[in-house]
Scaffold this motif. Structure first.
Motif, short mmCIF file in Angstrom:
data_model
loop_
_atom_site.label_atom_id
_atom_site.label_comp_id
_atom_site.label_asym_id
_atom_site.label_seq_id
_atom_site.Cartn_x
_atom_site.Cartn_y
_atom_site.Cartn_z
N ALA A 1 0.92 -1.02 0.26
CA ALA A 1 -0.38 0.06 -0.07
C ALA A 1 0.97 1.41 -0.14
O ALA A 1 0.36 2.42 -0.45
CB ALA A 1 -0.59 0.07 1.18
N LEU A 2 1.84 1.40 1.14
CA LEU A 2 2.76 2.27 1.15
C LEU A 2 3.63 2.63 -0.46
O LEU A 2 3.59 4.02 -1.08
CB LEU A 2 4.21 2.26 1.89
CG LEU A 2 3.28 2.60 3.73
CD1 LEU A 2 3.38 1.67 4.55
CD2 LEU A 2 2.96 3.66 3.41
N VAL A 3 3.81 1.36 -0.94
CA VAL A 3 5.37 1.47 -2.05
C VAL A 3 3.87 1.95 -3.38
O VAL A 3 4.83 2.80 -3.83
CB VAL A 3 5.77 0.35 -2.54
CG1 VAL A 3 5.99 0.03 -3.97
CG2 VAL A 3 7.03 -0.20 -1.88
N GLN A 4 2.30 1.60 -3.51
CA GLN A 4 2.11 2.13 -4.55
C GLN A 4 1.91 3.55 -4.67
O GLN A 4 1.56 3.87 -5.12
CB GLN A 4 0.80 1.30 -4.60
CG GLN A 4 -0.28 1.52 -6.06
CD GLN A 4 0.75 0.62 -7.35
OE1 GLN A 4 0.31 -0.30 -7.46
NE2 GLN A 4 0.44 1.98 -8.06
N CYS A 5 1.31 4.19 -3.63
CA CYS A 5 0.91 5.33 -2.60
C CYS A 5 2.18 6.34 -3.02
O CYS A 5 2.08 7.00 -3.90
CB CYS A 5 0.91 5.62 -1.51
SG CYS A 5 0.00 7.26 -1.07
N VAL A 6 3.53 6.03 -3.24
CA VAL A 6 4.75 6.41 -3.33
C VAL A 6 4.81 6.44 -5.41
O VAL A 6 4.85 7.73 -5.63
CB VAL A 6 5.73 6.00 -2.83
CG1 VAL A 6 6.86 6.53 -3.46
CG2 VAL A 6 5.64 6.20 -1.28
N SER A 7 4.21 4.90 -5.80
CA SER A 7 4.28 5.35 -6.89
C SER A 7 3.27 6.02 -7.65
O SER A 7 4.19 7.00 -8.75
CB SER A 7 4.39 3.47 -7.56
OG SER A 7 4.16 3.81 -9.08
N ASP A 8 2.15 5.99 -7.05
CA ASP A 8 0.89 7.18 -7.80
C ASP A 8 0.77 8.27 -7.81
O ASP A 8 1.16 9.44 -8.16
CB ASP A 8 -0.20 6.83 -6.77
CG ASP A 8 -0.65 4.88 -7.89
OD1 ASP A 8 0.04 4.80 -8.38
OD2 ASP A 8 -1.58 4.79 -7.35
N LEU A 9 1.77 8.80 -5.98
CA LEU A 9 2.28 10.32 -5.89
C LEU A 9 3.10 10.56 -6.99
O LEU A 9 2.80 11.69 -8.02
CB LEU A 9 2.36 10.37 -4.88
CG LEU A 9 1.34 10.21 -3.63
CD1 LEU A 9 2.86 10.40 -2.51
CD2 LEU A 9 0.49 11.36 -3.42
N ILE A 10 3.64 10.14 -7.50
CA ILE A 10 5.18 10.37 -8.49
C ILE A 10 4.85 9.78 -10.25
O ILE A 10 5.32 11.57 -10.52
CB ILE A 10 6.32 9.53 -8.26
CG1 ILE A 10 6.90 9.70 -7.17
CG2 ILE A 10 7.29 9.43 -9.12
CD1 ILE A 10 7.79 9.43 -6.73
#
Length: 95
Positions: free
Chosen positions: A60-69
């Motif tokens: 969840a954290l990794v996907q969130c960071v990826s989507d933010l970028i």
């Protein structure tokens, strides 16, 4: 190689299984240009958020960071500047 053998190698070489899991997820999910320093820093903020969150998955954290970028056009530095609790809140939508 068995799970036991892998665990022994990790323990014998003082490897953090948590850090390996975070790095592996980031490597699998991140689909944007980043430097080695960016990767290390992003893994670090994800690790900190994961350890502070009571119920949060690494993905969840990794996907969130990826989507933010990739979707929200944040720079790596802007992601790094997000407070831990704000990142956890944003990532809670991915659970």
């Amino acid at each position: 190689m068995t799970f036991t053998e892998q665990l022994k190698i990790a323990n014998d070489n003082n490897l953090s299984i948590l850090d390996l899991e975070i790095a592996n997820e980031c490597d699998c999910v991140f689909d944007f240009d980043y430097t080695d320093d960016d990767f290390e820093a992003l893994c670090g903020v994800i690790r900190t958020a994961y350890l502070k969150a009571e119920e949060m998955t690494i993905i969840a954290l990794v996907q969130c960071v990826s989507d933010l970028i990739t979707d929200e056009n944040y720079t790596v530095q802007q992601v790094l500047d997000i407070t831990t609790w704000d990142l956890i809140e944003k990532a809670s939508w991915y659970c």
